[in-house]
Design a protein around this motif. Structure first.
Motif, mmCIF file in Angstrom:
data_model
loop_
_atom_site.group_PDB
_atom_site.id
_atom_site.type_symbol
_atom_site.label_atom_id
_atom_site.label_comp_id
_atom_site.label_asym_id
_atom_site.label_seq_id
_atom_site.Cartn_x
_atom_site.Cartn_y
_atom_site.Cartn_z
ATOM 1 N N ALA A 17 55.218 -39.751 -122.309
ATOM 2 C CA ALA A 17 55.516 -40.035 -120.903
ATOM 3 C C ALA A 17 54.787 -39.076 -119.974
ATOM 4 O O ALA A 17 54.245 -39.480 -118.935
ATOM 5 C CB ALA A 17 57.022 -39.969 -120.667
ATOM 6 N N VAL A 18 54.751 -37.790 -120.348
ATOM 7 C CA VAL A 18 54.069 -36.792 -119.517
ATOM 8 C C VAL A 18 52.580 -37.087 -119.436
ATOM 9 O O VAL A 18 51.987 -37.078 -118.343
ATOM 10 C CB VAL A 18 54.301 -35.373 -120.083
ATOM 11 C CG1 VAL A 18 53.403 -34.363 -119.382
ATOM 12 C CG2 VAL A 18 55.762 -34.971 -119.924
ATOM 13 N N GLU A 19 51.943 -37.381 -120.572
ATOM 14 C CA GLU A 19 50.506 -37.632 -120.546
ATOM 15 C C GLU A 19 50.173 -38.934 -119.835
ATOM 16 O O GLU A 19 49.164 -39.015 -119.125
ATOM 17 C CB GLU A 19 49.930 -37.636 -121.959
ATOM 18 C CG GLU A 19 48.412 -37.775 -121.951
ATOM 19 C CD GLU A 19 47.735 -37.328 -123.225
ATOM 20 O OE1 GLU A 19 46.543 -37.642 -123.381
ATOM 21 O OE2 GLU A 19 48.387 -36.655 -124.051
ATOM 22 N N LEU A 20 51.009 -39.952 -119.977
ATOM 23 C CA LEU A 20 50.767 -41.194 -119.244
ATOM 24 C C LEU A 20 50.831 -40.951 -117.739
ATOM 25 O O LEU A 20 50.015 -41.479 -116.973
ATOM 26 C CB LEU A 20 51.785 -42.259 -119.655
ATOM 27 C CG LEU A 20 51.576 -42.887 -121.040
ATOM 28 C CD1 LEU A 20 52.716 -43.845 -121.358
ATOM 29 C CD2 LEU A 20 50.236 -43.621 -121.113
ATOM 30 N N ALA A 21 51.804 -40.164 -117.305
ATOM 31 C CA ALA A 21 51.912 -39.853 -115.878
ATOM 32 C C ALA A 21 50.663 -39.128 -115.386
ATOM 33 O O ALA A 21 50.209 -39.348 -114.250
ATOM 34 C CB ALA A 21 53.161 -39.006 -115.621
ATOM 35 N N ASP A 22 50.087 -38.275 -116.235
ATOM 36 C CA ASP A 22 48.888 -37.529 -115.854
ATOM 37 C C ASP A 22 47.639 -38.407 -115.818
ATOM 38 O O ASP A 22 46.731 -38.161 -115.015
ATOM 39 C CB ASP A 22 48.657 -36.374 -116.834
ATOM 40 C CG ASP A 22 49.693 -35.261 -116.697
ATOM 41 O OD1 ASP A 22 50.348 -35.178 -115.636
ATOM 42 O OD2 ASP A 22 49.851 -34.483 -117.660
ATOM 43 N N ARG A 23 47.593 -39.431 -116.665
ATOM 44 C CA ARG A 23 46.343 -40.162 -116.851
ATOM 45 C C ARG A 23 46.309 -41.549 -116.229
ATOM 46 O O ARG A 23 45.226 -42.134 -116.112
ATOM 47 C CB ARG A 23 46.046 -40.264 -118.350
ATOM 48 C CG ARG A 23 45.777 -38.907 -118.994
ATOM 49 C CD ARG A 23 45.465 -39.028 -120.460
ATOM 50 N NE ARG A 23 44.276 -39.843 -120.696
ATOM 51 C CZ ARG A 23 43.832 -40.175 -121.910
ATOM 52 N NH1 ARG A 23 44.492 -39.738 -122.992
ATOM 53 N NH2 ARG A 23 42.762 -40.921 -122.067
ATOM 54 N N LEU A 24 47.447 -42.091 -115.832
ATOM 55 C CA LEU A 24 47.442 -43.415 -115.206
ATOM 56 C C LEU A 24 46.922 -43.309 -113.771
ATOM 57 O O LEU A 24 47.570 -42.730 -112.903
ATOM 58 C CB LEU A 24 48.851 -44.013 -115.186
ATOM 59 C CG LEU A 24 49.349 -44.695 -116.455
ATOM 60 C CD1 LEU A 24 50.800 -45.106 -116.286
ATOM 61 C CD2 LEU A 24 48.490 -45.910 -116.803
ATOM 62 N N GLU A 25 45.776 -43.873 -113.510
ATOM 63 C CA GLU A 25 45.212 -43.815 -112.163
ATOM 64 C C GLU A 25 45.925 -44.826 -111.257
ATOM 65 O O GLU A 25 46.008 -46.007 -111.569
ATOM 66 C CB GLU A 25 43.710 -44.118 -112.204
ATOM 67 C CG GLU A 25 42.900 -43.062 -112.952
ATOM 68 C CD GLU A 25 41.411 -43.324 -112.870
ATOM 69 O OE1 GLU A 25 41.015 -44.186 -112.056
ATOM 70 O OE2 GLU A 25 40.657 -42.670 -113.611
ATOM 71 N N ASP A 26 46.439 -44.305 -110.139
ATOM 72 C CA ASP A 26 47.170 -45.141 -109.171
ATOM 73 C C ASP A 26 48.345 -45.870 -109.821
ATOM 74 O O ASP A 26 48.757 -46.928 -109.351
ATOM 75 C CB ASP A 26 46.228 -46.175 -108.522
ATOM 76 C CG ASP A 26 45.110 -45.516 -107.739
ATOM 77 O OD1 ASP A 26 45.395 -44.495 -107.085
ATOM 78 O OD2 ASP A 26 43.971 -46.005 -107.804
ATOM 79 N N GLY A 27 48.868 -45.317 -110.892
ATOM 80 C CA GLY A 27 49.979 -45.968 -111.587
ATOM 81 C C GLY A 27 51.279 -45.219 -111.394
ATOM 82 O O GLY A 27 51.359 -44.198 -110.699
ATOM 83 N N GLN A 28 52.333 -45.736 -112.029
ATOM 84 C CA GLN A 28 53.657 -45.129 -111.954
ATOM 85 C C GLN A 28 54.339 -45.244 -113.315
ATOM 86 O O GLN A 28 54.178 -46.248 -114.012
ATOM 87 C CB GLN A 28 54.509 -45.815 -110.880
ATOM 88 C CG GLN A 28 55.858 -45.137 -110.649
ATOM 89 C CD GLN A 28 56.643 -45.793 -109.522
ATOM 90 O OE1 GLN A 28 56.473 -46.972 -109.244
ATOM 91 N NE2 GLN A 28 57.519 -45.029 -108.883
ATOM 92 N N VAL A 29 55.101 -44.225 -113.666
ATOM 93 C CA VAL A 29 55.878 -44.237 -114.898
ATOM 94 C C VAL A 29 57.355 -44.208 -114.551
ATOM 95 O O VAL A 29 57.824 -43.294 -113.857
ATOM 96 C CB VAL A 29 55.530 -43.036 -115.806
ATOM 97 C CG1 VAL A 29 56.390 -43.060 -117.074
ATOM 98 C CG2 VAL A 29 54.048 -43.055 -116.179
ATOM 99 N N LEU A 30 58.079 -45.210 -115.013
ATOM 100 C CA LEU A 30 59.527 -45.290 -114.819
ATOM 101 C C LEU A 30 60.196 -44.849 -116.117
ATOM 102 O O LEU A 30 60.041 -45.495 -117.153
ATOM 103 C CB LEU A 30 59.948 -46.711 -114.460
ATOM 104 C CG LEU A 30 59.238 -47.341 -113.251
ATOM 105 C CD1 LEU A 30 59.693 -48.787 -113.065
ATOM 106 C CD2 LEU A 30 59.488 -46.530 -111.987
ATOM 107 N N ILE A 31 60.907 -43.745 -116.075
ATOM 108 C CA ILE A 31 61.552 -43.191 -117.257
ATOM 109 C C ILE A 31 62.957 -43.776 -117.372
ATOM 110 O O ILE A 31 63.770 -43.663 -116.449
ATOM 111 C CB ILE A 31 61.649 -41.661 -117.184
ATOM 112 C CG1 ILE A 31 60.270 -41.042 -116.962
ATOM 113 C CG2 ILE A 31 62.319 -41.104 -118.437
ATOM 114 C CD1 ILE A 31 59.303 -41.217 -118.093
#
Length: 417
Positions: free
Chosen positions: A340-354
């Motif tokens: 989850a942490v790495e996805l938040a860092d690498r998703l350009e213009d994206g969002q992570v819902l935990i």
């Protein structure tokens, strides 16, 4: 025959996921238990009859024993008949065990000793850790080493926990225990103490064998999980459903393949095999390879998500679960949290819902970010483009799959096959 030493007052050093349940079951068995922790909020919670983490059945026992006066907590090490050291043993540097927490606990115990006390290391640790603890204490109190009679001796032992988070209060009582003393008398005294609450078989050995036995149990699990995780990568590349594959293979009477996942986490399986590797790097080849497979699996999951997200404009990913296993709030060494942490860092213009039903706030690594949000299950799935299953929490199992039809689902647990 074990020494005739009173074991009425017990101090448990470290009130974490193992220490607090240990203190609670001893208090429930009628011992006068004094828990010690450096965290004042943990001490305050225990003295109020509350627990600072999720564990089925623990709060009821803590509340009851605190109310009866058999359990209390404080920040200073007290005088006691027996001490149980249950502190962290992380690794450092090149995956070598960090024994500094054990040393700190030992230095806190040493000034309180008057002779005849039992000192148990319950923390999972590499071979020689119990001897290290004894050396620290005897270095501060050399008079006990010089007078080895029953009234002035100290008894050192190792009794590693063997419980599953989520079932600790059951398995603490019912599981067999390995007890390894630096002397036979220490092992027998340790056995007498644990027999006050444990109905499982109490197996006596020496301290080094007991230390290695716990590491062996977790390394065995790690190697077998690594086989399943490696198989999942190969099956995915071959267009094969790995869960169907494993189910079919397990119909063989002598095959029992475990289930793959996003990696391996927690304070035991993700850590303990490294203690064996660091003890004998030349020969621990299979164990080291298994650690490599399991440590690399999160990156496989991340790459798969990013490949799908690259095709979307402002992708929203619902990450279902960041605990290291189902139905607990423990995030230690969690591969799901790392993903989850790495996805938040690498998703350009994206969002992570935990989506993590067992926590009320995000961990430090994910707080204060506009692109990360702690959300409930229904809302997260509704808003997401990609639904990523990382932990098989019970609420996820009963979710209405009709609501997934227009979503990209990446299921690392085989939950929604």
């Amino acid at each position: 025959m074990s020494p005739n030493v009173p074991l009425d007052t017990v101090s448990v050093i470290g009130l974490g996921y193992i220490g607090l349940p240990t203190a609670a079951v001893l208090a429930q068995a009628g011992k006068s238990v004094i828990g010690v922790d450096i965290d004042q909020s943990t001490v305050g919670a225990v003295n109020a009859g509350r627990v600072p983490f999720v564990e089925e059945g623990l709060e009821t026992v803590v509340a009851g024993t605190v109310a009866r006066g058999t359990l209390r907590a404080q920040t200073e090490t007290p005088e006691a008949d027996a001490y149980i050291v249950s502190v962290p043993t992380p690794f450092k540097g090149d995956h070598e065990a960090d024994l500094s927490y054990i040393e700190t606990a030992a230095r806190g115990i040493a000034p309180r000793l008057s002779g005849g006390e039992l000192i148990v290391l319950e923390s999972t640790a590499p071979p020689g850790a119990t001897e290290f603890m004894a050396d620290v204490i005897l270095g501060m109190r050399p008079e006990f080493a010089k007078e080895p009679n029953l009234t002035s001796s100290l008894y050192f032992s190792h009794a590693p926990e063997r419980v599953l988070p989520g079932r600790i209060m059951v398995e603490m009582l019912e599981n067999d225990r390995i007890i390894g003393g630096l002397t036979q008398e220490a092992a027998e005294l340790n056995r007498d103490l644990y027999a006050s609450f444990c109905t499982g078989e109490l197996l006596l050995t020496d301290a080094r064998t007991a230390e290695m036995a716990k590491l062996t149990e977790n390394a065995f699990r790690d190697v077998n999980i690594a086989f399943a995780n490696e198989l999942s990568i190969i099956a995915d590349r071959q267009g094969i459903d790995v869960w169907e594959l494993i189910e079919l293979a397990n119909h063989h009477p002598r095959v029992n393949i475990l289930q793959p996942g996003p990696g391996v986490g927690g304070h035991c399986i993700a850590v303990d095999p490294w203690f064996i590797v660091s003890a004998d790097r030349e020969h621990a080849k299979l164990i080291a390879a298994a650690r490599g497979v399991n440590d690399s699996k999160p990156q496989v999951v991340i790459d798969k998500v990013l490949e799908r997200a690259d095709r979307l404009k402002k992708p929203v990913v619902a990450a279902l679960g960041i605990a290291f296993k189902a139905n607990i709030d423990d995030l230690r060494e969690s591969p799901s949290k790392s993903i989850a942490v790495e996805l938040a860092d690498r998703l350009e213009d994206g969002q992570v819902l935990i989506v993590e039903p067992n926590i009320d706030e995000l961990p430090r690594e994910l707080t204060g970010r506009a692109d990360v949000e702690l959300a409930d299950l229904a809302d997260a799935v509704q808003r997401a483009d990609i639904v990523l299953v990382l932990v098989d929490h019970d609420p996820f199992k009963v979710f209405d799959r009709e609501k997934l039809q227009e979503k990209i689902v990446i299921d690392t647990k085989g939950l929604w096959r």
